[in-house]
Write a protein that holds these residues in place. Structure first.
Motif, PDB file in Angstrom:
ATOM      1  N   GLU A   1       0.822  -1.212   0.000  1.00  0.00           N
ATOM      2  CA  GLU A   1       0.000   0.000   0.000  1.00  0.00           C
ATOM      3  C   GLU A   1       0.855   1.259   0.000  1.00  0.00           C
ATOM      4  O   GLU A   1       0.562   2.225  -0.712  1.00  0.00           O
ATOM      5  N   ILE A   2       1.918   1.265   0.820  1.00  0.00           N
ATOM      6  CA  ILE A   2       2.774   2.453   0.908  1.00  0.00           C
ATOM      7  C   ILE A   2       3.523   2.685  -0.409  1.00  0.00           C
ATOM      8  O   ILE A   2       3.556   3.802  -0.924  1.00  0.00           O
ATOM      9  N   VAL A   3       4.097   1.616  -0.966  1.00  0.00           N
ATOM     10  CA  VAL A   3       4.832   1.735  -2.231  1.00  0.00           C
ATOM     11  C   VAL A   3       3.876   2.090  -3.374  1.00  0.00           C
ATOM     12  O   VAL A   3       4.135   3.003  -4.175  1.00  0.00           O
ATOM     13  N   GLY A   4       2.728   1.369  -3.438  1.00  0.00           N
ATOM     14  CA  GLY A   4       1.749   1.628  -4.494  1.00  0.00           C
ATOM     15  C   GLY A   4       1.164   3.022  -4.404  1.00  0.00           C
ATOM     16  O   GLY A   4       0.991   3.712  -5.420  1.00  0.00           O
ATOM     17  N   GLY A   5       0.863   3.448  -3.185  1.00  0.00           N
ATOM     18  CA  GLY A   5       0.296   4.780  -2.984  1.00  0.00           C
ATOM     19  C   GLY A   5       1.265   5.871  -3.374  1.00  0.00           C
ATOM     20  O   GLY A   5       0.893   6.886  -3.979  1.00  0.00           O
TER      21      GLY A   5
ATOM     22  N   TRP B   1       3.737   5.507  -5.559  1.00  0.00           N
ATOM     23  CA  TRP B   1       3.927   5.404  -7.012  1.00  0.00           C
ATOM     24  C   TRP B   1       2.774   6.047  -7.796  1.00  0.00           C
ATOM     25  O   TRP B   1       2.992   6.750  -8.768  1.00  0.00           O
ATOM     26  N   PHE B   2       1.537   5.793  -7.309  1.00  0.00           N
ATOM     27  CA  PHE B   2       0.363   6.301  -8.022  1.00  0.00           C
ATOM     28  C   PHE B   2      -0.145   7.640  -7.473  1.00  0.00           C
ATOM     29  O   PHE B   2      -1.160   8.155  -7.928  1.00  0.00           O
ATOM     30  N   GLY B   3       0.543   8.158  -6.463  1.00  0.00           N
ATOM     31  CA  GLY B   3       0.159   9.453  -5.905  1.00  0.00           C
ATOM     32  C   GLY B   3      -1.133   9.428  -5.112  1.00  0.00           C
ATOM     33  O   GLY B   3      -1.852  10.431  -5.060  1.00  0.00           O
ATOM     34  N   SER B   4      -1.432   8.279  -4.477  1.00  0.00           N
ATOM     35  CA  SER B   4      -2.671   8.159  -3.705  1.00  0.00           C
ATOM     36  C   SER B   4      -2.383   8.315  -2.219  1.00  0.00           C
ATOM     37  O   SER B   4      -1.810   7.424  -1.584  1.00  0.00           O
ATOM     38  N   MET B   5      -2.786   9.445  -1.661  1.00  0.00           N
ATOM     39  CA  MET B   5      -2.582   9.666  -0.230  1.00  0.00           C
ATOM     40  C   MET B   5      -3.440   8.731   0.614  1.00  0.00           C
ATOM     41  O   MET B   5      -3.055   8.322   1.704  1.00  0.00           O
ATOM     42  N   ALA B   6      -4.629   8.380   0.105  1.00  0.00           N
ATOM     43  CA  ALA B   6      -5.513   7.460   0.834  1.00  0.00           C
ATOM     44  C   ALA B   6      -4.830   6.099   1.003  1.00  0.00           C
ATOM     45  O   ALA B   6      -4.886   5.483   2.068  1.00  0.00           O
ATOM     46  N   LEU B   7      -4.166   5.650  -0.051  1.00  0.00           N
ATOM     47  CA  LEU B   7      -3.478   4.363  -0.016  1.00  0.00           C
ATOM     48  C   LEU B   7      -2.285   4.406   0.929  1.00  0.00           C
ATOM     49  O   LEU B   7      -2.046   3.489   1.708  1.00  0.00           O
ATOM     50  N   VAL B   8      -1.527   5.498   0.872  1.00  0.00           N
ATOM     51  CA  VAL B   8      -0.373   5.656   1.761  1.00  0.00           C
ATOM     52  C   VAL B   8      -0.822   5.713   3.220  1.00  0.00           C
ATOM     53  O   VAL B   8      -0.233   5.067   4.104  1.00  0.00           O
ATOM     54  N   ALA B   9      -1.892   6.461   3.481  1.00  0.00           N
ATOM     55  CA  ALA B   9      -2.414   6.590   4.851  1.00  0.00           C
ATOM     56  C   ALA B   9      -2.869   5.238   5.396  1.00  0.00           C
ATOM     57  O   ALA B   9      -2.591   4.888   6.555  1.00  0.00           O
ATOM     58  N   ASP B  10      -3.564   4.455   4.560  1.00  0.00           N
ATOM     59  CA  ASP B  10      -4.028   3.146   5.005  1.00  0.00           C
ATOM     60  C   ASP B  10      -2.849   2.211   5.266  1.00  0.00           C
ATOM     61  O   ASP B  10      -2.880   1.381   6.170  1.00  0.00           O
ATOM     62  N   GLY B  11      -1.791   2.375   4.452  1.00  0.00           N
ATOM     63  CA  GLY B  11      -0.592   1.561   4.649  1.00  0.00           C
ATOM     64  C   GLY B  11       0.059   1.829   5.990  1.00  0.00           C
ATOM     65  O   GLY B  11       0.444   0.906   6.713  1.00  0.00           O
ATOM     66  N   TRP B  12       0.167   3.106   6.351  1.00  0.00           N
ATOM     67  CA  TRP B  12       0.762   3.445   7.647  1.00  0.00           C
ATOM     68  C   TRP B  12      -0.153   3.030   8.802  1.00  0.00           C
ATOM     69  O   TRP B  12       0.316   2.643   9.875  1.00  0.00           O
ATOM     70  N   HIS B  13      -1.474   3.103   8.568  1.00  0.00           N
ATOM     71  CA  HIS B  13      -2.412   2.624   9.582  1.00  0.00           C
ATOM     72  C   HIS B  13      -2.220   1.132   9.810  1.00  0.00           C
ATOM     73  O   HIS B  13      -2.204   0.635  10.942  1.00  0.00           O
ATOM     74  N   MET B  14      -2.016   0.390   8.706  1.00  0.00           N
ATOM     75  CA  MET B  14      -1.796  -1.049   8.816  1.00  0.00           C
ATOM     76  C   MET B  14      -0.468  -1.355   9.509  1.00  0.00           C
ATOM     77  O   MET B  14      -0.315  -2.387  10.172  1.00  0.00           O
TER      78      MET B  14
END
Length: 330
Positions: A41-45, A47-60
């Motif tokens: 999620e962190i890498v994908g977020g 790469w694709f510029g998705s803050m929602a994905l990055v945030a969920d990755g750090w939450h996980m």
């Protein structure tokens, strides 16, 4: 003075849960699964510029850290099971890890609540089309983790059988001898890991419901509102886990019923219990220190035999004193 071997009167103080190793393996598997999803999620977020994905990755990542604590507790408890520094073994390491996990879970809930409240007061644009597949993928990982950790987490671990130690003095101890399912004998560490993945699954379900409502019904406020609902539920789970593990760590009496049953078995004839301490030393294992006053004092083995069959009673120490005016047997 005669020299005798103490081997018949000594015993192990390994009070690990009956399914310790199985639970350890499953917890490690979930740590790996959660960590992989987190990195993805962190890498994908990024790469694709998705803050929602990055945030969920750090939450996980916070859940991955808590699950890592659980895995380390299993490893440490097994590795030091026979370490003499721990008077009653390492059976309560899981409760210590569960207590730490409960604190982390509560902090996660508060962070989710703060973020949700901020979003409710200051709405931001949500990319529903991108966020929904991410939430569904996260839920799939959470469901797999829940399945791995569900196992028998409601079941109580069986106490290991053992043998009693008698002797001819009026004080002594015994180990094991009582096999069965112990009330309050669940593995708190395994339950803590389960609650973490369950909390993550709950947030995923609420997020999906909110995103669908936002996309198809135009109810954008559902997203932060569901976050607040999740906060309340997870805080309740955290408090329950914190309380359960804390009571074990403080050697609280497992249950009034267990203490009452011990008294009923021992207080017959002229025998009376003058002092009784009962506490949990590991999943499915309890220890008891009992002081008796008797008109007709018997060897400790006599009183331990009365306790035979009590569930989860793994370590018993008995002291017998004659009533005033009576002389003890020699």
């Amino acid at each position: 003075m005669h020299t005798h071997s103490l081997e018949p009167w000594t015993h192990s103080h390994t009070f690990l849960g009956a399914r310790h190793d199985r639970h350890a393996r499953r917890t490690r598997a979930v740590v790996a699964l959660t960590a992989a999803m987190m990195v993805g999620e962190i890498v994908g977020g990024t790469w694709f510029g998705s803050m929602a994905l990055v945030a969920d990755g750090w939450h996980m990542s916070t859940h991955a850290a808590a699950l890592g604590i659980a895995a380390l507790a299993y490893h440490f408890a097994r590795r030091h099971a026979d370490d003499p520094r721990f008077s009653f073994g390492t059976g309560k390491f899981g409760d210590l890890a569960a207590f730490a996990s409960a604190i982390l879970l509560g902090l996660i809930a508060l962070l989710i609540g703060a973020e949700s409240l901020d979003r409710l007061l200051h709405p931001v644009a949500i990319g529903f089309g991108q966020a929904i597949p991410i939430a569904v993928l996260g839920l799939a990982v959470n469901v797999a983790s829940v399945w791995l950790l569900h196992d028998d987490h409601h079941d109580h671990d069986a106490a290991h059988g053992g043998h009693g130690h008698g002797g001819h003095s009026h004080s002594g101890h015994s180990h094991g001898g009582h096999r069965g399912h112990a009330h309050g004998g669940h593995d708190a560490n395994f339950r803590a890991a389960y609650v973490h993945v369950l909390a993550d699954a709950l947030t995923s379900v609420l997020a999906i419901a909110a995103l669908l409502g936002g996309r198809y019904l135009g109810l954008a406020w559902l997203d932060p509102a569901m976050g607040l609902v999740g906060t309340v539920v997870i805080l309740a789970w955290s408090w329950s886990l914190l309380r359960t593990a804390g009571l074990v760590l403080l050697d609280a009496r497992p249950s009034p019923a267990a203490t009452r049953e011990i008294r009923e078995r021992l207080e017959t004839g002229g025998d009376r219990v003058s002092d009784l301490h009962l506490w949990q030393v590991g999943p499915g294992h309890r220890a008891a220190v009992i002081a008796l006053v008797s008109d007709d004092p018997q060897p400790p083995a006599h009183y331990k035999a009365r306790l035979a069959g009590l569930r989860g009673l793994s370590h018993v120490t008995v002291e017998v004193q004659p009533c005033p005016g009576h002389t003890a047997e020699t």
